[in-house]
Design an enzyme around this catalytic site. Sequence first.
Site, PDB file in Angstrom:
ATOM      1  N   CYS A   1      -1.240   5.949  10.091  1.00 15.81           N
ATOM      2  CA  CYS A   1       0.132   5.529  10.392  1.00 15.81           C
ATOM      3  C   CYS A   1      -0.530   4.197  11.117  1.00 15.81           C
ATOM      4  O   CYS A   1      -1.277   4.014  12.094  1.00 15.81           O
ATOM      5  CB  CYS A   1       0.631   6.206  11.628  1.00 15.81           C
ATOM      6  SG  CYS A   1       1.459   7.592  11.045  1.00 15.81           S
TER       7      CYS A   1
ATOM      8  N   CYS B   1       5.585  -6.941   7.300  1.00 15.60           N
ATOM      9  CA  CYS B   1       6.684  -6.565   8.397  1.00 15.60           C
ATOM     10  C   CYS B   1       6.983  -7.778   9.424  1.00 15.60           C
ATOM     11  O   CYS B   1       6.070  -8.206   9.901  1.00 15.60           O
ATOM     12  CB  CYS B   1       6.270  -5.129   9.020  1.00 15.60           C
ATOM     13  SG  CYS B   1       7.706  -4.498  10.064  1.00 15.60           S
TER      14      CYS B   1
ATOM     15  N   GLU C   1       0.786  -1.213  -0.030  1.00 14.20           N
ATOM     16  CA  GLU C   1       0.170   0.133   0.183  1.00 14.20           C
ATOM     17  C   GLU C   1       0.826   1.361  -0.020  1.00 14.20           C
ATOM     18  O   GLU C   1       1.905   1.375   0.802  1.00 14.20           O
ATOM     19  CB  GLU C   1      -0.994  -0.049   1.370  1.00 14.20           C
ATOM     20  CG  GLU C   1      -1.920  -1.152   1.034  1.00 14.20           C
ATOM     21  CD  GLU C   1      -2.941  -1.257   2.123  1.00 14.20           C
ATOM     22  OE1 GLU C   1      -2.985  -0.696   3.312  1.00 14.20           O
ATOM     23  OE2 GLU C   1      -4.053  -2.037   1.589  1.00 14.20           O
TER      24      GLU C   1
ATOM     25  N   CYS D   1       5.425  -5.037  16.116  1.00 10.10           N
ATOM     26  CA  CYS D   1       5.072  -4.068  17.037  1.00 10.10           C
ATOM     27  C   CYS D   1       3.515  -4.433  17.300  1.00 10.10           C
ATOM     28  O   CYS D   1       2.759  -4.746  16.483  1.00 10.10           O
ATOM     29  CB  CYS D   1       5.116  -2.727  16.403  1.00 10.10           C
ATOM     30  SG  CYS D   1       6.854  -2.420  16.115  1.00 10.10           S
TER      31      CYS D   1
ATOM     32  N   CYS E   1       0.596  -2.536  15.910  1.00 10.78           N
ATOM     33  CA  CYS E   1       0.512  -1.903  14.343  1.00 10.78           C
ATOM     34  C   CYS E   1      -0.073  -3.104  13.707  1.00 10.78           C
ATOM     35  O   CYS E   1       0.119  -4.358  13.755  1.00 10.78           O
ATOM     36  CB  CYS E   1       1.841  -1.927  13.853  1.00 10.78           C
ATOM     37  SG  CYS E   1       2.111  -1.642  12.050  1.00 10.78           S
TER      38      CYS E   1
ATOM     39  N   CYS F   1       3.531   8.472   0.995  1.00 10.94           N
ATOM     40  CA  CYS F   1       4.088   7.506   2.068  1.00 10.94           C
ATOM     41  C   CYS F   1       4.328   6.389   1.350  1.00 10.94           C
ATOM     42  O   CYS F   1       3.564   5.641   0.571  1.00 10.94           O
ATOM     43  CB  CYS F   1       2.900   7.389   3.231  1.00 10.94           C
ATOM     44  SG  CYS F   1       3.309   6.243   4.464  1.00 10.94           S
TER      45      CYS F   1
HETATM   46  N1  SAH Z   1       8.552   0.388  10.029  1.00 12.68           N
HETATM   47  C1  SAH Z   1       8.820   1.580  10.450  1.00 12.68           C
HETATM   48  C2  SAH Z   1       7.823   2.602   9.395  1.00 12.68           C
HETATM   49  C3  SAH Z   1       6.633   2.159   9.193  1.00 12.68           C
HETATM   50  S1  SAH Z   1       5.710   2.552  10.418  1.00 12.68           S
HETATM   51  C4  SAH Z   1       8.825   2.089  11.889  1.00 12.68           C
HETATM   52  O1  SAH Z   1       8.241   1.246  12.499  1.00 12.68           O
HETATM   53  O2  SAH Z   1       9.261   3.158  12.127  1.00 12.68           O
HETATM   54  C5  SAH Z   1       5.547   4.433  10.684  1.00 12.68           C
HETATM   55  C6  SAH Z   1       4.937   4.925  11.956  1.00 12.68           C
HETATM   56  O3  SAH Z   1       3.710   4.401  12.475  1.00 12.68           O
HETATM   57  C7  SAH Z   1       5.858   4.311  13.069  1.00 12.68           C
HETATM   58  O4  SAH Z   1       6.364   5.527  13.940  1.00 12.68           O
HETATM   59  C8  SAH Z   1       4.947   3.338  13.734  1.00 12.68           C
HETATM   60  O5  SAH Z   1       5.523   3.584  15.413  1.00 12.68           O
HETATM   61  C9  SAH Z   1       3.769   4.019  13.828  1.00 12.68           C
HETATM   62  N2  SAH Z   1       2.595   3.418  14.130  1.00 12.68           N
HETATM   63  C10 SAH Z   1       2.408   2.000  13.790  1.00 12.68           C
HETATM   64  N3  SAH Z   1       1.148   1.474  14.007  1.00 12.68           N
HETATM   65  C11 SAH Z   1       0.465   2.712  14.434  1.00 12.68           C
HETATM   66  C12 SAH Z   1      -0.923   2.732  14.962  1.00 12.68           C
HETATM   67  N4  SAH Z   1      -1.590   1.800  15.016  1.00 12.68           N
HETATM   68  N5  SAH Z   1      -1.141   4.200  15.092  1.00 12.68           N
HETATM   69  C13 SAH Z   1      -0.225   5.161  15.152  1.00 12.68           C
HETATM   70  N6  SAH Z   1       0.856   4.968  14.872  1.00 12.68           N
HETATM   71  C14 SAH Z   1       1.441   3.861  14.412  1.00 12.68           C
HETATM   72 FE1  SF4 Z   2       6.683  -2.969  11.130  1.00 16.46          FE
HETATM   73 FE2  SF4 Z   2       4.544  -1.763  12.218  1.00 16.46          FE
HETATM   74 FE3  SF4 Z   2       6.533  -2.036  13.428  1.00 16.46          FE
HETATM   75 FE4  SF4 Z   2       6.781  -0.261  11.719  1.00 16.46          FE
HETATM   76  S1  SF4 Z   2       5.568  -0.093  13.339  1.00 16.46           S
HETATM   77  S2  SF4 Z   2       8.557  -1.955  12.352  1.00 16.46           S
HETATM   78  S3  SF4 Z   2       5.476  -1.589  10.095  1.00 16.46           S
HETATM   79  S4  SF4 Z   2       5.309  -3.676  12.732  1.00 16.46           S
END
Ligand code: SAH
Ligand code: SF4
Length: 415
Positions: free
Chosen positions: A383, A153, A111, A157, A160, A146
């Site tokens: 995000c 991934c 995406e 996390c 996420c 973006c």
């Molecule tokens: N993988 C990289 C970049 C993609 S995620 C990273 O983790 O930095 C981009 C941002 O979105 C990151 O700062 C992550 O912490 C944040 N993020 C992930 N899931 C989220 C959510 N459900 N709500 C708000 N921010 C989120």
């Molecule tokens: Fe991967 Fe989501 Fe963690 Fe970014 S925030 S590293 S996309 S699992």
Amino acid sequence: MQATDPSTPQSIDPTAPDSTDPPLFGMTLPELTALMAKRSHKPYRARQIFEALYRQRVCTLDEVTVLPVGLREGLSSDGYTVGLPEIVQSARSVDGTERYLVQMADGETVETVWMPDGDGGERGDGSIAASEEEEFSPAYRRSTICVSSQVGCAVNCQFCLTAKLGIRRNLTAGEIAGQVVAVLNRHNVKLGGASGSESPARINLVFMGMGEPFLNYVPFMGAVRLLVEGVGIPESRMTVSTSGIEPAIRAFAAEPIRPKLALSLNASNDTVRESIMPITRKWKIAQLLEAVGTIPLRTREWVTFEYVLLGGINDQPEHAGEVLALIGVTRAKVNLIVWNPGPGIAYTEPAPEAVALFQKTLMAAGMPTYIRRPRGRDIYAACGQLKRTVDALPTPVGAAAAQARDLVTIGAPIT
Ligand code: SAH
Ligand code: SF4
């Protein structure tokens, strides 16, 4: 380690006898030059193809009319195509954000998001994009794309949605840069080129889509160079976000051409961070901050620390105090991101008062702190909400599974 070791070349060698006719889009100038030499053409033909692919952003070889018909036909009959990724689905938010499902040659999809007028993420980081944001007026138009770096991934996390996909595969440099070109073409964006159009569009790139760019380091940096040198988007308009892959941050610090860095800090101590980001078992906050400290900041460059606020988990005033103690000395700013909910994720949104107090606490101590505007929440484009529209995905098998294991096993498992 293979996926994180920036010294491992992962680019395509077009002269390799067994190469399976890679798409032209994604090749560097030296690679195109080698391809032309192999076919007994002069080096300037490679430069013409490079310009056509990246500056003119052609979709087919037929459009490269500067090349002799024989050369175009020869490439086509040998299986070469431009090979741009294709937008196969789109969704539009009430706020103008558009989310695209972008398909690669093998059918895998990622995406990519288009945000007219940006998302407020660059405020206060000293960049050109930031001053435009601060001086924003309705007459002034700029947009942010973006970009995804992997299919899924591996980092897992807990907050996420993308993590739910697991990792399916890395994207190539061409597939990463190709998302940008596909979106630019869709919006018919005119970038200021050598000829200098009167009002070139201001395009900012954030590598914050699906995937962890620093677990796909070499192709990611290859894409950055294609976008800077080929497509013509200045590196000062690019930001890469990482969950914190320490060796890659150190390699990044030594890059001559690189975006700005955003580190997903997301917690004020290792205990909380480990509970929401298991990768903290591998690299502690102190190690990450030390690595970030090795980046030679350019004029007007600040490091961004992203901090996703999760209700009751990391959003209390004592957490804000710990954040200040951690990053007090760095030339830094904090981007607070209110957690965006998703199905199957058991966190809660922070109370608006907690968000306001968190920001106030950091600001009062002199830390520039911004709250990122959520964009495209209604279409799951905000995000951490990027997850394939078509969710029924088979578990990776064979080579894909092995690659996923390589990506996950960065020393110790992170799940
Ligand atoms: N993988 C990289 C970049 C993609 S995620 C990273 O983790 O930095 C981009 C941002 O979105 C990151 O700062 C992550 O912490 C944040 N993020 C992930 N899931 C989220 C959510 N459900 N709500 C708000 N921010 C989120
Ligand atoms: Fe991967 Fe989501 Fe963690 Fe970014 S925030 S590293 S996309 S699992």
